[in-house]
Write a protein that holds these residues in place. Structure first.
Motif, PDB file in Angstrom:
ATOM      1  N   ILE A  81      -0.250  -0.514  -4.148  1.00 57.31           N
ATOM      2  CA  ILE A  81       0.866   0.138  -3.238  1.00 57.31           C
ATOM      3  C   ILE A  81       2.172  -1.124  -3.615  1.00 57.31           C
ATOM      4  O   ILE A  81       3.022  -0.767  -3.435  1.00 57.31           O
ATOM      5  N   VAL A  82       1.711  -2.278  -3.626  1.00 57.45           N
ATOM      6  CA  VAL A  82       2.684  -3.300  -3.501  1.00 57.45           C
ATOM      7  C   VAL A  82       3.205  -3.247  -5.097  1.00 57.45           C
ATOM      8  O   VAL A  82       4.527  -3.409  -5.345  1.00 57.45           O
ATOM      9  N   GLU A  83       2.508  -3.053  -6.339  1.00 56.42           N
ATOM     10  CA  GLU A  83       3.006  -2.655  -7.570  1.00 56.42           C
ATOM     11  C   GLU A  83       3.880  -1.620  -7.387  1.00 56.42           C
ATOM     12  O   GLU A  83       5.004  -1.546  -8.113  1.00 56.42           O
ATOM     13  N   MET A  84       3.661  -0.596  -7.125  1.00 56.68           N
ATOM     14  CA  MET A  84       4.283   0.816  -6.728  1.00 56.68           C
ATOM     15  C   MET A  84       5.639   0.473  -6.137  1.00 56.68           C
ATOM     16  O   MET A  84       6.549   1.193  -6.579  1.00 56.68           O
ATOM     17  N   SER A  85       5.745  -0.363  -5.289  1.00 50.64           N
ATOM     18  CA  SER A  85       6.764  -0.404  -4.445  1.00 50.64           C
ATOM     19  C   SER A  85       7.872  -1.696  -5.038  1.00 50.64           C
ATOM     20  O   SER A  85       8.663  -2.172  -4.301  1.00 50.64           O
ATOM     21  N   SER A  86       7.367  -2.290  -6.186  1.00 52.09           N
ATOM     22  CA  SER A  86       8.152  -3.209  -6.919  1.00 52.09           C
ATOM     23  C   SER A  86       8.051  -4.685  -6.149  1.00 52.09           C
ATOM     24  O   SER A  86       8.601  -5.599  -6.803  1.00 52.09           O
ATOM     25  N   PHE A  87       7.208  -4.674  -5.236  1.00 50.01           N
ATOM     26  CA  PHE A  87       7.067  -6.196  -4.596  1.00 50.01           C
ATOM     27  C   PHE A  87       6.214  -7.216  -5.391  1.00 50.01           C
ATOM     28  O   PHE A  87       6.351  -8.153  -4.891  1.00 50.01           O
ATOM     29  N   ASN A  88       5.920  -6.714  -6.436  1.00 47.50           N
ATOM     30  CA  ASN A  88       5.253  -7.639  -7.391  1.00 47.50           C
ATOM     31  C   ASN A  88       6.393  -8.440  -8.233  1.00 47.50           C
ATOM     32  O   ASN A  88       6.093  -9.491  -8.770  1.00 47.50           O
ATOM     33  N   ARG A  89       7.780  -8.102  -8.047  1.00 46.58           N
ATOM     34  CA  ARG A  89       8.790  -8.732  -8.506  1.00 46.58           C
ATOM     35  C   ARG A  89       9.048 -10.002  -7.344  1.00 46.58           C
ATOM     36  O   ARG A  89       9.376  -9.693  -6.476  1.00 46.58           O
ATOM     37  N   GLY A  90       9.023 -11.155  -7.913  1.00 50.03           N
ATOM     38  CA  GLY A  90       9.334 -12.211  -6.981  1.00 50.03           C
ATOM     39  C   GLY A  90       8.283 -13.046  -6.738  1.00 50.03           C
ATOM     40  O   GLY A  90       7.099 -12.825  -7.003  1.00 50.03           O
ATOM     41  N   ILE A  91       8.309 -14.150  -6.188  1.00 47.90           N
ATOM     42  CA  ILE A  91       7.373 -15.146  -6.108  1.00 47.90           C
ATOM     43  C   ILE A  91       5.960 -15.051  -5.493  1.00 47.90           C
ATOM     44  O   ILE A  91       5.136 -15.054  -6.076  1.00 47.90           O
ATOM     45  N   VAL A  92       5.943 -14.104  -4.401  1.00 47.26           N
ATOM     46  CA  VAL A  92       5.059 -14.090  -3.597  1.00 47.26           C
ATOM     47  C   VAL A  92       3.810 -13.334  -4.039  1.00 47.26           C
ATOM     48  O   VAL A  92       2.910 -13.627  -4.060  1.00 47.26           O
TER      49      VAL A  92
END
Ligand code: HEM
Length: 492
Positions: A81-92
């Protein structure tokens, strides 16, 4: 496989249900993980569907693995779900080691004392605004703490000054934190454990998570881009103020760091720093309402060391061991982040037991801070524990709440400085006590926090009253000295 089966054994843990694995409650997982730790020890195994999981419930074990073997444990698992919501972009959630290094380098510009110094005047300005608001309207103390940290982080990341509570960038940033908090709730989405579910279309029953994830991603990209473009436009106009983005776009480093690394790192100063640090400040007020004797003792220390003629500053931290111990104990009993995730990039062996590559490692920070073997009577709020305790020791709360090793918090220096300064200022100026209900009975707020990846004390009421007439004079003087009228701040 032969080597594994002959030389190593597996970690203890509760027996998983076939196909499903171990079932945990949706909320307050950290408490259940701690209770299991009491039965199975400081490191034990679980299984979520087919994913092997290891829970670290002790700071010594976390240090052994995440710090002493830091290169092997620098990754975080990436829930679907993190990948699908683009939250994999950025340091965290970054997976690429080169991009991670650059992103952390960008944040380090404000994550170290020297970097913070560049924003000293602005930090003082926001502290002055905070104190004035606390003085004029102490009932909304939670809102003031959130505004203080939100303003300071957005100033340092983008050189942006928030225009009140309705500020459009601030409200976008708050929505972003909320979305991220939902997305990073690993247990909340079946697709994280059965990734092929993501291939089914959105209109099928049960697939609404896809629409939600894409919307979160759209919002994340939109806010990050908007804030970044704003700084670039200010730079072209010659009106950009000092900031992390402006510094990273400086001539000297311009080509060295990809633009999207700068853009996402900058927005994560707010997402990583704002709610965590303001949660700490509100947690401090909560503990002072519950333990007025602790507040009085710290006030006696401040009065003795600093006197009543001036206000304490961050430079006084070493001279105020009890006041400093309050911050450590607040973070121990109510850490803003209760757990984080890692995964080993290769197979490993610890204590004679096998850890498979890509096992999900849960750093149970909440559990480590309540480790009965280390902290006697762990639920008791007792700052005294830290007065003479070595600050470098692995079991010191400040060495746990910010995580371990290569992915530990890059905002620690700023967070400690901001939180300590507020704790010392508030104790020096105000008495904090409980409210009473209509029948005159004291209202003692419960130690309850919101759920989600960043926890905040639930709203509570209390009385915050000036200690004496000098308090009002000090606030007025602080405001007159440090408040900077809009438009009076120099550009880079
Ligand atoms: C009291 C305040 C804070 C607490 C308790 C806190 C705690 C943490 C924890 C536990 C982690 C994960 C570490 C790990 O996986 O071992 C983390 C990561 C992070 N924090 Fe903080 N933090 C705070 C303030 C801040 C501030 C002020 C900033 C920004 C300047 C910030 C930015 C970040 C970022 C970007 C990461 C991700 C690092 C990575 O994955 O490499 N945090 N923080």
């Amino acid at each position: 496989v032969f080597w594994r089966s002959t030389t190593t054994s597996t970690f203890p843990g509760p027996r998983p249900i076939p196909l499903i694995g171990n079932i945990l409650p949706a909320q307050r997982v950290e408490k259940v993980l701690s209770a299991l730790g009491e039965k199975y020890g400081p490191i034990y195994a679980l299984k979520f569907f087919r994913t092997p999981v290891l829970v670290l419930n002790s700071a010594s074990v976390a240090r052994d693995l995440l710090e002493l073997r830091s290169s092997k444990y620098a990754n975080r698992p990436l829930p679907k779900i993190v990948e699908m919501s683009s939250f994999n972009r950025g340091i965290v959630m970054e997976h690429d080691p080169a991009r991670l290094r650059l992103g952390r380098k960008v944040i380090h510009a404000i994550g170290q004392s020297r970097g913070i110094e560049e924003y000293r005047a602005r930090i003082q300005h926001y502290l002055a605004t905070y104190l004035k608001r606390m003085h004029d309207n102490p009932r909304t103390f939670m809102q003031h703490a959130r505004s203080l940290v939100a303003s300071t982080t957005l100033e340092m990341s983008h050189g942006y000054e928030i225009q009140g509570e309705d500020d459009p960038l601030l409200s976008d940033a708050r929505t972003l934190v909320e979305n991220f908090s939902h997305a990073s709730d690993a247990g909340g989405y079946l697709v994280n454990w059965i990734p092929f579910l993501s291939i089914f279309p959105e209109w099928l029953p049960g697939m609404q998570f896809k629409t939600r994830a894409y919307e979160w991603g759209r919002q994340y990209n939109m806010v990050s881009q908007k804030a970044y473009d704003w700084v670039k436009r200010e730079m072209v106009k010659g009106t950009a103020r000092p900031s992390m983005v402006a510094k990273a776009l400086d001539e000297t480093t311009r080509d060295a760091i990809p633009e999207d690394v700068i853009m996402y790192s900058a927005v994560q100063v707010y997402t990583g720093g704002a709610d965590t640090t303001s949660s700490t400040i509100c947690g401090f007020i909560l503990m002072m309402v519950r333990h007025p004797d602790v507040g009085r003792k710290a006030q006696a220390e401040i009065d003795h060391v600093i006197g009543r003629d001036r206000l304490p500053t961050y430079a006084d931290r070493d001279k105020l061991p009890y006041t400093n111990a309050i911050l450590s104990e607040v973070l121990r009993v109510i850490p803003p982040i209760s757990a984080t995730l890692r995964e080993p990039s290769e197979d490993d062996v610890y204590d004679g037991r096998y850890i498979a590559k890509e096992t999900m490692i849960i750093e149970n920070i909440w559990g480590m801070l309540r480790d009965r073997d280390v902290y006697p009577d762990p639920d008791k709020f007792d700052p005294e524990r830290w007065v003479d305790f070595d600050g470098r020791h692995v079991h010191h709360p400040l060495n746990i709440v910010f995580g371990f090793g290569r992915r530990s918090c890059p905002g620690r220096v700023f967070a400690e400085e901001m939180a300590f300064t507020v704790v010392a200022l508030i104790l020096s100026l105000y008495d904090i006590s409980n409210d009473c209900d209509a029948s005159g009975k004291p209202i003692i707020p419960a130690m309850e926090q919101t759920t989600g990846s960043i926890m905040f004390p639930l709203p509570f009421t209390c009385k915050i009253t000036p200690r004496d007439l000098r308090a009002s004079e000090h606030v007025e003087k602080f405001y007159a000295t440090y408040y900077q009228a809009p438009g009076s701040v120099n550009a880079v």
